[in-house]
Design a protein around this motif. Structure first.
Motif, PDB file in Angstrom:
ATOM      1  N   THR A 265      -7.992  -0.567   2.166  1.00 24.32           N
ATOM      2  CA  THR A 265      -6.689  -1.235   2.218  1.00 24.32           C
ATOM      3  C   THR A 265      -5.980  -0.912   3.527  1.00 24.32           C
ATOM      4  O   THR A 265      -5.434  -1.800   4.194  1.00 24.32           O
ATOM      5  CB  THR A 265      -5.821  -0.810   1.024  1.00 24.32           C
TER       6      THR A 265
ATOM      7  N   LEU B  18      -7.368  -6.138  -3.654  1.00 20.62           N
ATOM      8  CA  LEU B  18      -8.003  -6.003  -2.346  1.00 20.62           C
ATOM      9  C   LEU B  18      -9.224  -6.917  -2.251  1.00 20.62           C
ATOM     10  O   LEU B  18      -9.453  -7.558  -1.208  1.00 20.62           O
ATOM     11  CB  LEU B  18      -8.392  -4.547  -2.104  1.00 20.62           C
TER      12      LEU B  18
ATOM     13  N   PHE C 228       0.863  -1.183   0.000  1.00 21.52           N
ATOM     14  CA  PHE C 228       0.000   0.000   0.000  1.00 21.52           C
ATOM     15  C   PHE C 228       0.894   1.226   0.000  1.00 21.52           C
ATOM     16  O   PHE C 228       1.752   1.386   0.855  1.00 21.52           O
ATOM     17  CB  PHE C 228      -0.892  -0.065   1.244  1.00 21.52           C
TER      18      PHE C 228
END
Length: 561
Positions: A264, A360, A55
């Motif tokens: 996320t 995701l 991320f």
């Protein structure tokens, strides 16, 4: 087995409203109590190793071990069973028989359907200038991201006669495009908030401000499903009107990007990961999410990484007992699939958005399979309502959607055996929210409710759960039976309520609750083409100087300039 009651909630001071009496503002949430309805069951579950996607815009507080978190992020994501994750549109449920085998419904039911279908437009919709629309929830004059998208959903159904109503009527298309723009603005304003005001005139006191409320923000309960409903609304609108300008508006794309990044980050809520970057500049976005009534200083109960994404609150607006809410994560898998498809088609300038959304979705779904399915002594493998990744699971279902019952309706690709076992559990006395009884209005009736309303109605059934039972049924006759029961359970008001007493439907909460009306209309539309018949709609307030041409169901529309 260990047993723990679900968190109790305090109902509204008056039975007619459960979300608060202060001009739609929730009062400070009550402290936790053991006096909830029934008992939720916590059981051990096997813990499987999981991973997290890399991320790029996360904040790691200095007081945590950044090296350990980075090492965890390098692990491979959980293995996902070989399952086709291609979006199915329209979702397979509800099963639509209105054309090939239409039901013959009583005139009173059809009239109730027409009223329910247009209720949002007639009583809660304000069309604003600059292509914006505000849709409040009914007897509370605030916009919930979830409720508003659910309220207009019948206008987006592709299987109504002639296709989605927004594709047949420029005025309805304008209403929904304006709602998309307004909700995108709200997400950009604060992606953690769930309910908003139409303007900034309300003066918040210090206690309310401590709960994250300010300017437009009516309530700051972080609810995962709020963003899911927004993504579903945009996706269904795109399928109905693929060339609509609103779909390529930067504000919509930015809202989608924020939701993907937020979800996320919240996979690692326990590590105080939170999203950062130019889009996350809101007043409440500077630090990890904390809400005063949650445990551990607002952080919530402990969790461990599972692949699922964390949420603070249920779609009932109640606090989660554990914070991986399985049905909301199911909805997120579907919504992220929608986001990935739209990113490929509409937002190519957002490099990597489609891939981030798809990955995701993969991780969340793997987390559901690894941690969200538990073994029940009586029913076998079933979906838990909430889990924490530490071996604990809450076994129940809540009437608010997303629910476990609603998985097929949401479009989630569930394990058939596990879902059928779960459905048997839901409609049994082992589900602490289940009710069965008899009254002189409906006769024998069964359904289930929510801990949200036990303070006002101990033995509550929620009409939206009854409607969802029909919307997820393959049995046309069962759907007709439920429709007729819902008509009776309205107790002569001809509106869906939030909840009612299983022994006395005249005792109900929320006489004006348009989200439930929309679900009833959708259920009827799936079996009959006779709704809305000849009934026309008008919009409560049209403040935009531009008034689009109406379609076949448009009535005379006044403008309020």
């Amino acid at each position: 087995m260990q047993r723990r009651r679900p968190h109790a909630t305090t109902a509204a001071t008056a039975v007619h409203s459960s979300r608060g009496t202060e001009r739609g503002m929730n009062s400070k949430r009550p402290r936790r109590s053991g006096r909830g309805y029934g008992a939720a069951v916590l059981i051990s579950a096997s813990l499987l190793a999981g991973g997290v996607c890399t991320f790029l815009t996360i904040a790691l507080p200095e007081r945590h071990d950044a090296n350990a978190i980075a090492a965890a992020s390098e692990r491979a994501p959980p293995t996902l069973e070989a399952t086709d994750r291609t979006n199915v549109f329209p979702p397979r449920y509800p099963v639509v028989t209105a054309d090939e085998n239409p039901a013959r419904l009583p005139p009173g039911v059809l009239s109730m359907c027409a009223g329910a279908l247009w209720h949002t437009l007639r009583t809660t919709t304000i069309v604003l200038p600059e292509d914006q629309t505000f849709v409040h929830t009914g007897d509370i004059d605030d916009l919930w991201l979830r409720d508003s998208a659910g309220q207009v959903h019948p206008l987006l159904l592709p299987w109504t006669g002639g296709g989605a109503l927004v594709a047949q009527d420029e005025r309805l298309a304008r209403v929904v495009s304006g709602l998309i723009r307004r909700c995108a603005f709200y997400v950009r304003h604060d992606p953690y908030a769930n309910a908003f005001r139409i303007d900034t005139s309300y003066v918040f006191n210090a206690e309310q401000r401590a709960m994250g409320r300010h300017d437009y923000i009516s309530t700051w309960n972080y609810e995962l499903d709020s963003g899911c409903y927004f993504l579903r609304m945009v996706y269904f609108y795109w399928k109905a009107l693929p060339d609509a300008p609103i779909l390529r508006d930067p504000s919509v794309r930015e809202a989608v990007e924020m939701l993907v990044d937020l979800w996320t980050a919240e996979q690692r809520h326990e590590d105080d990961v939170h999203p950062t970057g130019d889009l996350f500049d809101c007043q409440n976005c500077k630090d990890p999410y904390r809400y005063p009534s949650l445990s551990r200083g607002g952080k919530g109960a402990p969790t461990k990484f599972t692949g699922m994404t964390w949420t603070g609150f249920r779609p009932s607006d109640d606090e989660c007992e554990l914070h991986y809410l399985v049905p909301a994560n199911m909805f997120a898998v579907v919504a992220l699939g929608y986001a990935a498809e739209m990113a490929d088609a509409l937002w190519t300038e957002s490099e990597g958005l489609a891939g981030r959304a798809a990955r995701l979705a993969h991780e969340i779904d793997a987390g559901i399979q690894a941690h969200g399915v538990v073994n029940h002594d009586k029913y076998g493998r079933i979906y838990a309502y909430e889990v924490d990744g530490l071996g604990n699971s809450v076994l129940m279902d809540d009437a608010n959607v997303p629910s476990l019952l609603s998985a097929p309706y949401l479009g989630y690709k569930y394990d058939k055996e596990v879902y059928e076992n779960t459905r048997r559990f839901i409609f049994s006395r082992d589900n602490p929210t289940y009710q069965k009884g008899h009254n002189h209005i409906t006769g024998e009736i069964e359904g289930y409710g929510s801990p949200h309303m036990t303070g006002a109605i101990q033995r509550n059934i929620w009409p939206m759960a009854m409607a969802m039972r029909g919307l997820t049924s393959d049995d046309r006759e069962e759907k007709i039976r439920i429709i007729n029961q819902l008509h009776k359970a309205s107790a002569g008001t001809l509106w869906m309520h939030e909840s009612f007493d299983v022994s006395r439907p005249q005792k109900f909460t929320r006489a004006w609750f348009c989200w439930a009306d929309a679900l009833f209309a959708e259920l009827v539309l799936s079996v009959s083409g006779e709704c809305p018949g000849v009934e026309t709609y008008n919009v409560m307030e049209w403040r935009d100087p531009v008034l689009q041409e109406g379609g076949p169901f448009a009535g005379t529309q006044e403008q309020k300039l």
